[in-house]
Write a protein that holds these residues in place. Structure first.
Motif, short mmCIF file in Angstrom:
data_model
loop_
_atom_site.label_atom_id
_atom_site.label_comp_id
_atom_site.label_asym_id
_atom_site.label_seq_id
_atom_site.Cartn_x
_atom_site.Cartn_y
_atom_site.Cartn_z
N GLY A 22 0.80 -1.22 0.00
CA GLY A 22 0.00 0.00 0.00
C GLY A 22 0.83 1.26 0.00
N LEU A 23 1.85 1.31 0.85
CA LEU A 23 2.65 2.53 1.01
C LEU A 23 3.86 2.54 0.08
CD1 LEU A 23 3.03 5.17 2.56
CD2 LEU A 23 4.29 3.88 4.29
N VAL A 24 4.68 1.50 0.14
CA VAL A 24 5.93 1.48 -0.63
C VAL A 24 5.66 1.40 -2.13
CG1 VAL A 24 8.07 0.21 -1.05
CG2 VAL A 24 7.20 0.44 1.29
N PRO B 21 16.23 -8.71 -6.11
CA PRO B 21 15.09 -8.29 -5.31
C PRO B 21 15.28 -6.95 -4.64
CG PRO B 21 16.39 -9.91 -4.12
CD PRO B 21 16.97 -9.80 -5.48
N GLU B 22 16.47 -6.37 -4.70
CA GLU B 22 16.72 -5.08 -4.07
C GLU B 22 17.56 -4.23 -5.01
OE1 GLU B 22 15.51 -4.15 -1.20
OE2 GLU B 22 14.76 -6.06 -0.52
N ASP B 23 17.55 -2.92 -4.74
CA ASP B 23 18.34 -2.00 -5.56
C ASP B 23 19.79 -2.04 -5.11
OD1 ASP B 23 19.23 -0.03 -7.20
OD2 ASP B 23 18.38 1.62 -6.02
N GLU C 188 12.84 -0.64 2.73
CA GLU C 188 12.13 -0.93 1.49
C GLU C 188 11.58 0.35 0.86
OE1 GLU C 188 11.73 -2.64 4.25
OE2 GLU C 188 11.82 -4.80 3.81
N LEU C 189 11.04 1.24 1.69
CA LEU C 189 10.47 2.49 1.18
C LEU C 189 11.55 3.34 0.53
CD1 LEU C 189 8.06 4.42 0.90
CD2 LEU C 189 8.59 5.30 3.19
N ALA C 190 12.68 3.49 1.21
CA ALA C 190 13.77 4.30 0.67
C ALA C 190 14.30 3.71 -0.64
CB ALA C 190 14.90 4.42 1.69
N THR C 191 14.52 2.39 -0.64
CA THR C 191 15.04 1.72 -1.83
C THR C 191 14.09 1.86 -3.02
OG1 THR C 191 16.28 0.09 -0.53
CG2 THR C 191 15.71 -0.52 -2.79
N SER C 192 12.81 1.64 -2.77
CA SER C 192 11.84 1.67 -3.87
C SER C 192 11.64 3.08 -4.41
CB SER C 192 10.49 1.11 -3.39
OG SER C 192 10.59 -0.28 -3.16
N GLY D 277 10.35 -5.64 -7.54
CA GLY D 277 11.01 -6.81 -6.98
C GLY D 277 11.31 -6.65 -5.50
N ASN D 278 11.59 -5.44 -5.08
CA ASN D 278 11.83 -5.12 -3.68
C ASN D 278 10.64 -5.51 -2.82
OD1 ASN D 278 12.88 -3.95 -1.33
ND2 ASN D 278 12.12 -1.91 -1.88
N VAL D 279 9.45 -5.11 -3.25
CA VAL D 279 8.23 -5.38 -2.49
C VAL D 279 7.90 -6.86 -2.51
CG1 VAL D 279 5.73 -5.03 -2.48
CG2 VAL D 279 7.28 -3.07 -2.75
N VAL D 280 7.93 -7.47 -3.69
CA VAL D 280 7.58 -8.89 -3.82
C VAL D 280 8.53 -9.75 -2.99
CG1 VAL D 280 7.41 -10.83 -5.42
CG2 VAL D 280 6.52 -8.58 -6.09
N GLY D 281 9.84 -9.53 -3.15
CA GLY D 281 10.80 -10.32 -2.40
C GLY D 281 10.69 -10.12 -0.90
#
Length: 317
Positions: free
Chosen positions: A86-88, A159-161, A224-228, A242-246
């Motif tokens: 919802g947020l990220v 899955p992450e930046d 996660e929020l900062a990365t996305s 991918g960040n959120v899913v992983g």
């Protein structure tokens, strides 16, 4: 009371900061050490990095379950998974529409849905016990083996930046010191987040489950929020999604799995009747948004953010 709230608020903010810094250092150190031992960059991305970036949720949930309340542990994960979508994901789509990578959707999406369903099914009897934790960890082992096999076959979306340097072949004392320091920061941040968040909201009459679902869940979702958001600004939508899913997969399978083995987790009827359906609903909406179109639009992002705000609003007593 005002003075106490200010102190608790400061402790809460310090906890969030320590978790963020600790997670970043853990990713860097763990990745460098793995690469130095000959592990392929893609494999590091889908295994070591994925585990490391779930560290805030793991440390906070385990610390909460052992020292405070199992309601904080469960609320943290359910709340984090809802916040991640919802947020990220919503905020990232607001910054820039997110192009959907078919590999992320069709290879990882089903696992995110399966993890959410598994958590709901195992918690329907009002308790997630040690055996349930073993089941989740077994699913985690299967998922990790699947990712490892895919990473060996072809290039996969991390899955992450995180940028992986194939040339990094050496790691020295600095990486080991950084790794230990990151764990210390995560432990300290976890304790500060729980103490500060509990102090602020308990003073207003909120229970541990609400605290876990809101303030603590948000605090552990900050990485996660900062990365996305950074990935969205750079136009790297694959990392944002991918960040959120992983993260949602590892939150359930790794964090709840480990915590349940350590301490059985009680599941209230309110969680079964409200938080679980909302988590499943957000999961289905996210996957549907990815599947029925080649992007997550700003309108859909606004809908996700509004849905998250509504979820928090209906949690209020």
């Amino acid at each position: 009371m005002a003075g106490t709230l200010l102190v608790d608020g400061a402790v809460l903010l310090v906890g969030i900061l320590l978790l963020y810094v600790g997670a970043e250092l853990l990713v860097a150190a763990a990745s460098a050490l793995a690469l130095s031992h000959g592990v392929k960059a893609a494999t590091v991305g889908v295994t070591i990095v994925a585990f490391a970036t779930t560290a805030p949720e793991l440390f906070v949930s385990a610390t909460g379950a052992l020292t405070a309340s199992d309601g904080i542990a469960l609320g943290n994960i359910v709340g984090s998974n809802i916040a991640n979508i919802g947020l990220v994901l919503g905020a990232s789509a607001l910054v820039r529409p997110l192009e959907v990578d078919d590999k992320t959707l069709y290879q990882h999406g089903p696992f995110m849905f399966a993890a959410a369903v598994a958590l709901v099914v195992l918690g329907m009897d009002g308790r997630i016990a040690a055996f349930d934790g073993v089941v989740l960890l077994a699913l985690l082992a299967g998922f990790t083996a699947y990712l490892y096999r895919k990473s060996q076959e072809s290039e996969v979306a991390l899955p992450e930046d995180v940028e992986m340097d194939e040339g990094a072949t050496t790691a020295g004392l600095r990486e080991y010191v950084t790794l230990v320091g990151a764990i210390v920061l995560l432990l300290a941040g976890s304790r500060a987040l729980i103490l500060g968040g509990r102090g602020v909201l308990s003073a207003w009459g909120f229970g541990d489950l609400f605290i876990g679902l809101t303030v603590i869940a948000f605090g552990t979702s900050v990485p996660e929020l900062a990365t996305s958001l950074v990935s969205a600004i750079r136009g790297e939508a694959g990392f944002s999604i991918g960040n959120v899913v992983g993260s949602n997969i590892y939150n359930v399978l790794a964090v709840i799995g480990v915590v349940a083995v350590l301490v059985p987790i009680s599941v209230s009827s309110a969680t079964v009747g409200y938080e679980f359906p909302v988590m499943l609903g957000f999961t289905v909406v996210a996957l549907a948004s990815m599947a029925f179109g080649d992007r997550i639009t700003r309108v859909e992002g606004a809908g996700l953010v509004a849905g998250y705000a509504g979820f928090v609003y209906f949690l209020l007593p």
